[in-house]
Every structure is written in structure tokens, then in C-alpha cells.
Design a protein around this motif. Structure first.
Motif, short mmCIF file in Angstrom:
data_model
loop_
_atom_site.label_atom_id
_atom_site.label_comp_id
_atom_site.label_asym_id
_atom_site.label_seq_id
_atom_site.Cartn_x
_atom_site.Cartn_y
_atom_site.Cartn_z
N GLN A 173 0.50 55.81 -32.88
CA GLN A 173 1.05 56.23 -31.68
C GLN A 173 0.03 56.35 -30.34
O GLN A 173 0.35 55.94 -29.31
CB GLN A 173 1.33 57.86 -31.89
N SER A 174 -1.11 57.20 -30.65
CA SER A 174 -2.23 56.94 -29.77
C SER A 174 -2.62 55.41 -29.01
O SER A 174 -2.83 55.50 -27.70
CB SER A 174 -3.50 57.58 -30.11
N LEU A 177 -0.03 54.45 -26.59
CA LEU A 177 -0.06 55.08 -25.55
C LEU A 177 -1.31 54.33 -24.61
O LEU A 177 -1.26 54.20 -23.64
CB LEU A 177 -0.37 56.62 -25.94
N ILE A 178 -2.45 54.03 -25.31
CA ILE A 178 -3.35 53.82 -24.69
C ILE A 178 -3.13 52.37 -24.09
O ILE A 178 -3.12 51.98 -22.87
CB ILE A 178 -4.86 53.50 -25.47
N ASN A 180 0.00 51.12 -23.61
CA ASN A 180 0.71 51.22 -22.17
C ASN A 180 -0.02 51.58 -20.88
O ASN A 180 0.39 51.21 -20.02
CB ASN A 180 1.85 52.09 -22.46
N GLY A 181 -0.83 52.36 -21.11
CA GLY A 181 -1.83 52.74 -20.11
C GLY A 181 -2.42 51.61 -19.40
O GLY A 181 -2.43 51.46 -18.07
N VAL A 182 -2.91 50.82 -20.01
CA VAL A 182 -3.80 49.73 -19.74
C VAL A 182 -2.82 48.71 -19.01
O VAL A 182 -3.19 48.23 -17.95
CB VAL A 182 -4.56 48.86 -20.79
N ALA A 184 0.31 49.26 -17.76
CA ALA A 184 0.82 49.81 -16.49
C ALA A 184 -0.36 49.78 -15.41
O ALA A 184 -0.23 49.27 -14.15
CB ALA A 184 0.89 51.38 -16.94
N ALA B 142 2.26 63.35 -28.29
CA ALA B 142 1.52 62.20 -28.39
C ALA B 142 0.60 62.22 -27.40
O ALA B 142 -0.83 61.96 -27.48
CB ALA B 142 2.41 61.12 -27.96
N LEU B 146 -3.82 62.24 -28.04
CA LEU B 146 -4.72 61.31 -27.70
C LEU B 146 -5.89 61.99 -26.66
O LEU B 146 -6.99 61.75 -26.85
CB LEU B 146 -3.83 60.23 -26.75
N LEU B 177 -6.39 56.64 -17.43
CA LEU B 177 -5.58 55.59 -18.14
C LEU B 177 -4.75 56.42 -19.08
O LEU B 177 -3.74 55.78 -19.18
CB LEU B 177 -6.76 54.89 -18.97
N ILE B 178 -5.15 57.55 -19.61
CA ILE B 178 -4.27 57.94 -20.35
C ILE B 178 -2.85 58.25 -19.86
O ILE B 178 -1.91 58.30 -20.12
CB ILE B 178 -4.77 59.30 -21.00
N ASN B 180 -1.64 57.50 -17.14
CA ASN B 180 -0.72 56.28 -16.89
C ASN B 180 0.15 55.62 -18.19
O ASN B 180 1.32 55.27 -17.83
CB ASN B 180 -1.62 54.91 -16.40
N GLY B 181 -0.59 55.82 -19.07
CA GLY B 181 0.16 55.51 -20.41
C GLY B 181 1.17 56.45 -20.82
O GLY B 181 2.26 55.97 -20.85
N ALA B 184 4.27 55.74 -18.11
CA ALA B 184 4.77 54.46 -18.48
C ALA B 184 5.54 54.54 -19.55
O ALA B 184 6.89 54.28 -19.46
CB ALA B 184 3.61 53.57 -18.59
N SER B 185 5.10 55.25 -20.60
CA SER B 185 5.83 55.24 -21.81
C SER B 185 7.07 56.35 -21.76
O SER B 185 8.37 55.94 -21.96
CB SER B 185 5.16 55.93 -22.88
#
Lengths: 193, 193
Positions: A173-174, A177-178, A180-182, A184, B142, B146, B177-178, B180-181, B184-185
Motif C-alpha cells: 500500500q505505502s 502511494l509513494i 503515485n506521488g512520484v 504525479a 494509508a 506511510l 511527495l507523500i 502528492n501521492g 493523486a490516489s
DNA sequence: ATCTATAATTCTACGGTGTAGAATTGTTGG
DNA sequence: CCAACAATTCTACACCGTAGAATTATAGAT
């Protein structure tokens, strides 16, 4: 009637003699078995040798631990570059975490050592996996920083988790998320440029 | 001529007598000053008292450390809900990290304790800050997982960083970054629903 | 072959850790 | 005034890392 009385002085040479490699091997074994760093005395006793014999091969305990650490980190998963990068990244992370988990105390040694060759082992594999993303240098290093610190945080959590609540799959999961952040952040940059 | 000879037995009562609170206070002070958990003997000596006196107030060292930890965590930053949530979140994270940094050894106690009231202290403040985002429960947890693991990872890195390479401001990037993730999610989910 | 330097080992000991257990002394309630 | 108990110190134990000296075997030089 003491059983532990051993002959003093240099022993006559035989093939199963003490050795840097042998010490490291037994130490690794004990770390995995007893879930923690063994005392020098315990290690020596397991090698049927006096504690001070260890110090003939390593100048102090920390030096021994650093050798162990370096050797263990190099056993980490080697990514295959032709597969899905997200899958490979997850596999690398879990391999890293499993090592840190199996050998409790490793992380502190790793982070305290002056040599950063072990850290590079992870970095190189990471780099290899994410080249297809063709991130900018800044994005890549931000990604790496976040990922590494996250993994270390998870690792200390797991090492403190006596009730075995945590599982390695909890990281999926985490990590997602990371990623997705990157992605994005990277896309946002593209639009601006 | 021993200077350390103290009178044995229960001392006649006076206002500056030993006390749970006094022990905790001095222990905190020593942790901050000496950058690490003091030995019971060192703590006792600083209190001009025999080591075993401590054990009249705490059943063992770990219990003392847990009390210290709980008390320190409660001093964490209290977010103001009317300000920018991203700013408040960053402020909370840095307050948390500064405490973990100032009191080395805290993190392990925190993660090992059975009581999760200190963990809740962070969770509650986090919750308070991100309510404006109205995330789904799963997204929220989540995010929290993280974030917390990342902060702990950064904290152990900082505690091992003898050369003072790391600064608290280095987290800005990763936190961004987190975030943003998470955003985005969350957006992605909205599109699907 | 002998002698010497050195490598490999054990023993002893020191100062540190957490803490159990007993002895000591003051306070307090009956 | 005495008994219970609270608060303290002392002593001791089993660990820890490791410094230093003593001991023994081997390898190289003569």
C-alpha cells in the motif's frame, strides 16, 4: 572439575581452525537464530574459543558487525531489468526488509558505518529498476530518499512488533502511494516545462 | 575518606525528597544533555541518591522510560485547525521529529510499549489536520502509515548521522511527495467512483 | 638444527550495565 | 509504645566490551 579448560597459546594448525570467515558465518547464524546481536562471549563460546580470540581478527565488536552487515547487504535481490519495474521495485524492497528483519541490529550498524558501500548496493539496484522512468535527477533522489527512510521506519516498527501484527505485504500500500506521488510530481513538472 | 557515604534507611522528610516526578524530570534532562539514555547509576548519582532508590518508584528501567516517553510525546505540537493543512502537517511532523531527535532512544521505547496512547497522540493530531481533505478511511490510514514509518526512518537516520549532514528541513521534499501521492490516489478514486 | 620473531590463543582483570535481596532507618496508625 | 510499612543504602550477581599479559606453536633466517 572444569570442562572449559582449554590449552593456552597458539594451537597446532588444523583445517577447522578459527578464521575471519568462520567467525562472521557463526555470528550471522546466531543473529538469525537468537534474533539479535550476540555477545562476543556467546559467539566465542559457540565457536569453542575464548572471547578474546575474536579480537585477534577484528579490532573491536563494531568492526565485526560492519563486516557482517556489508556481506549481508550484498546478498540482496538482484533485479531483472526486463520485467515490470513496479514489480521489481517491490521485490527489491521486500528482500531488503527481510534481511533487516532477519538480522536484528543490522540497520543501526548500517546507518552508523562510515563506508557507504552497503548503502550504494541498494541505490544501484534502485537505479537499475527505475531507469525506464527516465526521471530527472532531483526526482530520482527525492524518490530514493523517501523510499529508503520509509523502509527503515517500517523495519524498526517490525523489529519492535512482538505480537507479529506486521507483515511484509503491508508495505504494498505505502509503496504504491509513494509511486503515485512520484508519478504525479513528474507529470506535473512535464506540464509546466 | 569516602565522600559518597550516605545515611542508610528512610530519610527524615523534607520538601526536596525523591519523587517520581523528580526522577522523570532529571532523566529527561540527562537524555537531552548527554544525547542518549542515561544509566540508572548515572541518573541516581545526579539525584544524589543510590541507584536502587529509583527502583522504589519504578519497577524497572523500562517502566521509567515509558513514563518519560508518554510525557514527552504529549508535549507535541497542537495543530491549529484554521490554518493551511499542509503547513500544519509539516509543523506537526517537525515537532515530532525534534522530540525524537532530542531524546535519543525514545523511538524504540515508543514502538515497544504495549500502551498505544502515545501513538494515538500523533494520530489524533494528524486526524485533526487532515479532516478538511475528507479522505476515505482507507486512504486516511494509508496516508498515516506511510507518513509515520517515513518519519521514524528519518529519525533513525538522523540519530545515526554523526556528521550532522541531515537537517529537519530535508523532510519537506519527502512530505510533499507523500502528499502528492495521497492527492493523486484520492483523485483517481473519485474518477472511478 | 637452532634461534628468533611473530601469530594465535587463553587468562585475568577492569569498569560498566540492570537489578534482586537484605539491612537499615524514619514515619504513621493503633 | 509498638507494629507495620515506606524509603532508602549496601552488597552482590550475572552480564557486557575489551585491555594487557602470559603462553604456546609456527615460519623464516642463519
Amino acid at each position: 572439575m572444569k570442562v572449559n579448560e582449554r590449552k593456552r597459546g597458539r594451537p597446532p594448525k588444523k583445517k577447522d581452525g578459527l578464521d575471519k570467515a568462520l567467525i562472521v558465518q557463526k555470528a550471522k547464524f546466531l543473529m538469525a537464530e537468537k534474533q539479535g546481536i550476540p555477545s562476543i562471549r556467546a559467539l566465542a563460546s559457540e565457536l569453542s574459543v575464548d572471547a578474546m580470540a575474536i579480537y585477534h581478527y577484528f579490532k573491536n565488536k563494531n568492526e565485526l558487525l560492519e563486516v557482517i552487515t556489508t556481506s549481508l547487504i550484498l546478498d540482496m535481490y538482484e533485479p531483472k531489468s526486463d520485467k515490470d519495474w513496479q514489480y521489481e521495485l517491490l521485490k527489491l524492497c521486500k528482500s531488503y526488509l527481510k534481511t533487516l528483519d532477519k538480522y536484528d541490529g543490522l540497520l543501526n550498524v548500517l546507518l552508523t558505518m562510515e563506508s557507504d558501500s552497503p548503502a550504494e548496493a541498494f541505490t544501484n539496484r534502485f537505479q537499475q529498476i527505475i531507469t525506464p522512468l527516465s526521471l530527472k535527477e532531483k526526482e530520482r533522489s527525492a524518490f530514493l530518499d523517501l523510499l529508503v527512510d520509509y523502509l527503515h521506519g517500517f523495519s524498526v516498527a517490525k523489529s519492535c512488533d512482538k505480537l507479529s501484527i506486521l507483515s511484509f505485504d503491508d508495505i504494498d500500500q505505502s509503496i504504491q502511494l509513494i509511486i503515485n506521488g512520484v508519478l504525479a510530481s513528474s507529470k506535473a513538472k512535464l506540464h509546466i516545462d
